[in-house]
Design an enzyme around this catalytic site. Sequence first.
Site, PDB file in Angstrom:
ATOM      1  N   SER A 458       0.679  -1.338  -0.080  1.00  0.00           N
ATOM      2  CA  SER A 458       0.259   0.035  -0.143  1.00  0.00           C
ATOM      3  C   SER A 458       0.881   1.103   0.262  1.00  0.00           C
ATOM      4  O   SER A 458       0.258   2.412  -0.212  1.00  0.00           O
ATOM      5  CB  SER A 458      -0.857   0.067   1.283  1.00  0.00           C
ATOM      6  OG  SER A 458      -0.209  -0.170   2.831  1.00  0.00           O
ATOM      7  N   ASP A 750      -4.011   7.618   7.642  1.00  0.00           N
ATOM      8  CA  ASP A 750      -5.262   6.999   8.133  1.00  0.00           C
ATOM      9  C   ASP A 750      -4.428   5.361   9.386  1.00  0.00           C
ATOM     10  O   ASP A 750      -3.168   6.552   9.361  1.00  0.00           O
ATOM     11  CB  ASP A 750      -6.097   5.880   7.140  1.00  0.00           C
ATOM     12  CG  ASP A 750      -5.196   4.893   6.487  1.00  0.00           C
ATOM     13  OD1 ASP A 750      -4.155   4.757   6.514  1.00  0.00           O
ATOM     14  OD2 ASP A 750      -5.415   4.133   5.618  1.00  0.00           O
ATOM     15  N   HIS A 753      -0.831   4.665   7.122  1.00  0.00           N
ATOM     16  CA  HIS A 753      -0.520   5.091   5.954  1.00  0.00           C
ATOM     17  C   HIS A 753      -0.200   6.302   6.360  1.00  0.00           C
ATOM     18  O   HIS A 753      -1.289   7.774   7.027  1.00  0.00           O
ATOM     19  CB  HIS A 753      -1.402   4.908   4.641  1.00  0.00           C
ATOM     20  CG  HIS A 753      -2.120   3.842   4.184  1.00  0.00           C
ATOM     21  ND1 HIS A 753      -2.487   2.631   4.847  1.00  0.00           N
ATOM     22  CD2 HIS A 753      -1.094   2.353   3.953  1.00  0.00           C
ATOM     23  CE1 HIS A 753      -2.774   1.712   4.401  1.00  0.00           C
ATOM     24  NE2 HIS A 753      -1.928   1.025   4.374  1.00  0.00           N
TER      25      HIS A 753
END
Length: 917
Positions: A458, A750, A753
Amino acid sequence: MMSLRFHFYILVLYACIIIPTQCLGNICLPKEHVALFIFGDSILDAGNNNYINTTTDFQANIWPYGETFFKYSTGRPSDGRLIPDFIAEYANLPLIPPYLHPGYNRYIDGANFASAGSGALDETRPGLVIDLNTQLKYFKKMETQLRQNLGEKEVKELLFKAVYLISIGNNDYFVPFTSNSSVLQSYSREEYVNMVIGNLTTVIKEIYKKGGRKYAFLGLPPLGCVPFAKALKPGNTDACMEEITELVKLHNKALSEVLPKLQSELKGFKYSIADLYTFLSERIDNPSKYGFMEGKIACCGSGPYRGLPSCGGKRSVGSEYEICGKTSDYVFFDAAHPTEKAYQQLSELIWSGAPNVKQTYLIVGIRYILDVGNNICLPKEHVALFIFGDSILDVGNNNYITTYLQANVSPYGKSFFRYPTGRFSNGRLIPDFIGGAGALDETRQGLEHVALFIFGDSILDAGNNNYINATTDLQANIWPYGETFFKYSTGRASDGRLISDFIAEYANLPLIPPYLHPGYNRYIDGANFASVGAGALDETRPGLVIDLNTQIKYFKNMETQLRQKLGEKEAKELLFKAVYLISIGYNDYLVPFTSNSSVLQSYSREEYVNMVIGNLTTVIKEIYKEGGRKYAFLGLPPLGCVPLVKALKPRNTDACMEEITELAKLHNKALSKVLPKLQSELKGFKYSIADLYTFFSERIDNPSKYGFMEGKIACCGSGPYRGLPSCGGKRSVGSEYEICRKTSDYVFFDAAHPTEKAYQQLSELIWSGAPNVIGPYNLKALTRFGMMSLRFHFYILVLYACIIIQTQCLDNICLPYEEADLLTCGDSILDVGNDICLPKEHVALFIFGDSILDVGNNNHINTSTADLQANVSPYGKSFFRFPTGRFSDGRLIPEIYNICKLGANSSISTSWLQSVH
């Protein structure tokens, strides 16, 4: 026969001609290339309204817009692609992004200026949309940029060949019936239509002045019959609103009359008109005939006919809306806009449909006005090569005269051409090799072009998980992801750009889309294979993500396509020069603590880390086999200190979860050990490692020092530290979430991240940071490995010519490619592709000494002080433009000495075709 000396004088002369041009910035396009410039309203808007200060009524960057094709909301007011997307595909162009999309400037393919809600009249929704006159201003601004980048002649040709796709008028006729406008009380219907057509005509003439000659117009559909208009009709009978439809008919008639007049006035003006009125009328009245189930009711909306524009739940009419079960059964997606399926049918007719003689205006295929001829775009500094001489240079002239001195029989030509061409050789001659030396084309992208291939999780995923069967926990295509930069959710797990986006920008590349993005195949710039939630181990979230082994399979598929498209040699060169950016391991160490996995009961920590590093090493070697030589690795951050992990800790103390952090430390240590081993095993392997552990530790503990307000709590989420991954409200942990007021105050966006701001700081260090952050090279230096300036390439050409002239050595010694695959000059590496042929009298140069001669050896030893290294700015600034390790602003003595001035009796006979430093 000419003397060998004279042949090489020609060679030197050509090199000298090319050297002054330094033609690096030009773009050469396929001779059939035609750009597409788009003006108009929501029928064509690919998302410009995402980037202006307007209301949500005129934006489509919310779900479920985009659900069918893109899998996220792009700003297109449909479930998928629009007409310009299909036309671009048919014309062999990439999808044309909105003109206002940040970072987009590839105007050689075209630009999209359209804006949902806009009209031909400035008075149509002023201040809320980009009206047609403002779109024209944007076009002129873009044209100025193009002239600065490409030059006058090239831009003139580009604009002349281009097609201008225009859809305008819908909103000019809608607004009087949906607002308090009294315009139709001030003007007759005919006068009002003439105002709209008049403004459109003015814009057409302005585009014509700039070079535009080919125009495709969309006629207006039966506006009174769309769900939005019918929902406005009192009593909600099934009848259409004829007042609007009459204006549409007048408009279409006026347009069909004015265009032939323009054709007679404006030399070279060509046009087509698409009959949307008939097209949609037929599908509204007889949907089953065209493969639909419903023609009068929209798929998404509320109220009668689902004609209230509430789709997405964030419009002024209310938050409640219905959505159909199967979009492809419907002609209309929302209250006013067709589905992708309807757009595709229309686009096929617009592209290649025949004239319909029963109508007063026509569907005329756009492809019939793409008369691009046989022109070839040449670089601004293009230099022609005229060749005189005998059989040493003759490429086949004697085939066409009466003579016995011919070479058009086998086995001549067998090695390269596979048939006799008339060349007195088994393959190419000197001018064939020289003729390609300065050529720049789209496949090479100039000598400084370096592709970027991205693997991992990610931290780097630009949206691949949008296109796989993953859970919403592993997707980021929901709001507020993307809010800061893109203004819509792209699938990137942040509020904006990721590391890979910034690195692409610094390397003068476009943003690299996800590999699985439909329609993306521009692999000469690179590809992004990363996947949210992925690990190095196949056992990490199997079936829900694209694991690293699957990513390498995608890479190999892409590589096959590249070889087919570009050819073996070009693909090999592209992959050799490319940089491979890799971030992996995060999820391998997180999953055992967030699932029922017992893996850490079966293996010791060291054994488990070695499994992760082992899989990564295998993948690196697979990429190496395909040509990859330059790798940039992201070390792991302090995983136990991110909000997601801290929220898992019992009693929620402020301490990090050391169990995970220890694994991250072991991983980073193991990676730093395995890469030097690979460098010793794999010839030409070069790497860098970025220290994310220190970077994030510093910003978590001391956020204010780096411009943040908060380092431990996420901006978006719920629970302790906002560490529950509920951001966006569609995750398995629940629909409730909090979001901060100012994202740029936070290190984490978040639960797991970073924010775009943190990524940008990190990217700048990765690109040009010092060895304490990224080493042994930063990405700027790593990218330049394998790249020489055009001038230096031709110095080698002149040098080689001079050596051959001096030695008169006809019997050369050829080294196999495996033994001499690189020409080296300090930090620059030149991939020569084929065997290197050296004169028999070849003399290598071995250099011993101190800083007067050191070209950078101290970069690679563990010296006790930075005083004995020169790998920091401003060293190297004059010639190399970056610090190489030379104790000077540029080159040193051996590199400056002009070997071409050495006489035959010189005490030194040197060749730098292969040097050892």
